[in-house]
Design a protein around this motif. Structure first.
Motif, PDB file in Angstrom:
ATOM      1  N   ILE A   1       0.828  -1.209   0.000  1.00 20.57           N
ATOM      2  CA  ILE A   1       0.000   0.000   0.000  1.00 20.57           C
ATOM      3  C   ILE A   1       0.864   1.262   0.000  1.00 20.57           C
ATOM      4  O   ILE A   1       0.618   2.193  -0.755  1.00 20.57           O
ATOM      5  N   HIS A   2       1.890   1.293   0.835  1.00 16.30           N
ATOM      6  CA  HIS A   2       2.743   2.483   0.960  1.00 16.30           C
ATOM      7  C   HIS A   2       4.034   2.260   0.183  1.00 16.30           C
ATOM      8  O   HIS A   2       4.810   1.352   0.500  1.00 16.30           O
ATOM      9  N   ASP A   3       4.260   3.093  -0.825  1.00 17.36           N
ATOM     10  CA  ASP A   3       5.449   2.954  -1.668  1.00 17.36           C
ATOM     11  C   ASP A   3       6.745   2.991  -0.870  1.00 17.36           C
ATOM     12  O   ASP A   3       7.734   2.387  -1.267  1.00 17.36           O
ATOM     13  N   THR A   4       6.733   3.667   0.263  1.00 17.81           N
ATOM     14  CA  THR A   4       7.950   3.769   1.082  1.00 17.81           C
ATOM     15  C   THR A   4       8.343   2.428   1.686  1.00 17.81           C
ATOM     16  O   THR A   4       9.491   2.249   2.094  1.00 17.81           O
ATOM     17  N   GLU A   5       7.401   1.481   1.753  1.00 16.66           N
ATOM     18  CA  GLU A   5       7.692   0.158   2.314  1.00 16.66           C
ATOM     19  C   GLU A   5       8.023  -0.880   1.241  1.00 16.66           C
ATOM     20  O   GLU A   5       8.272  -2.039   1.556  1.00 16.66           O
ATOM     21  N   PHE A   6       8.043  -0.452  -0.010  1.00 19.15           N
ATOM     22  CA  PHE A   6       8.258  -1.381  -1.113  1.00 19.15           C
ATOM     23  C   PHE A   6       9.594  -2.118  -1.005  1.00 19.15           C
ATOM     24  O   PHE A   6       9.646  -3.337  -1.160  1.00 19.15           O
ATOM     25  N   ASP A   7      10.676  -1.393  -0.768  1.00 20.87           N
ATOM     26  CA  ASP A   7      12.006  -2.025  -0.722  1.00 20.87           C
ATOM     27  C   ASP A   7      12.098  -3.084   0.367  1.00 20.87           C
ATOM     28  O   ASP A   7      12.667  -4.159   0.148  1.00 20.87           O
ATOM     29  N   ILE A   8      11.550  -2.803   1.521  1.00 20.28           N
ATOM     30  CA  ILE A   8      11.569  -3.775   2.621  1.00 20.28           C
ATOM     31  C   ILE A   8      10.749  -5.005   2.256  1.00 20.28           C
ATOM     32  O   ILE A   8      11.187  -6.143   2.443  1.00 20.28           O
ATOM     33  N   ALA A   9       9.552  -4.779   1.713  1.00 20.20           N
ATOM     34  CA  ALA A   9       8.685  -5.894   1.320  1.00 20.20           C
ATOM     35  C   ALA A   9       9.333  -6.730   0.221  1.00 20.20           C
ATOM     36  O   ALA A   9       9.287  -7.961   0.260  1.00 20.20           O
ATOM     37  N   GLN A  10       9.945  -6.075  -0.740  1.00 19.39           N
ATOM     38  CA  GLN A  10      10.610  -6.794  -1.836  1.00 19.39           C
ATOM     39  C   GLN A  10      11.757  -7.633  -1.290  1.00 19.39           C
ATOM     40  O   GLN A  10      11.967  -8.759  -1.732  1.00 19.39           O
TER      41      GLN A  10
END
Length: 76
Positions: A53-62
């Motif tokens: 949902i939050h683009d700022t968390e994308f790197d961690i999720a990836q």
């Protein structure tokens, strides 16, 4: 929102969803019920998708998804 994982097997996508959420990242599933549209749309377009949902968390999720995939491919 950004896509982090998709697969033809919805159980795998839900498993990844649970693991990512357990790390405090908000996600949403798309195409959960689209399998009935196969034939009208391609099978790949009907795969269940997991989106952050939050683009700022994308790197961690990836990073979490990549680690899960590498562990699944580890021949131990």
């Amino acid at each position: 929102m950004k896509l982090i994982y998709t697969h033809e097997n919805g159980f795998l996508v839900n498993n990844v969803k649970n693991i990512v959420e357990a790390n405090g990242i908000d996600v949403v599933l798309k195409n959960e019920y689209s399998s009935g549209a196969i034939g009208e749309i391609s099978a790949i377009d009907a795969w269940v998708e997991l989106w952050v949902i939050h683009d700022t968390e994308f790197d961690i999720a990836q990073h979490i998804v990549v680690n899960l995939q590498s562990k699944a491919n580890d021949p131990e």
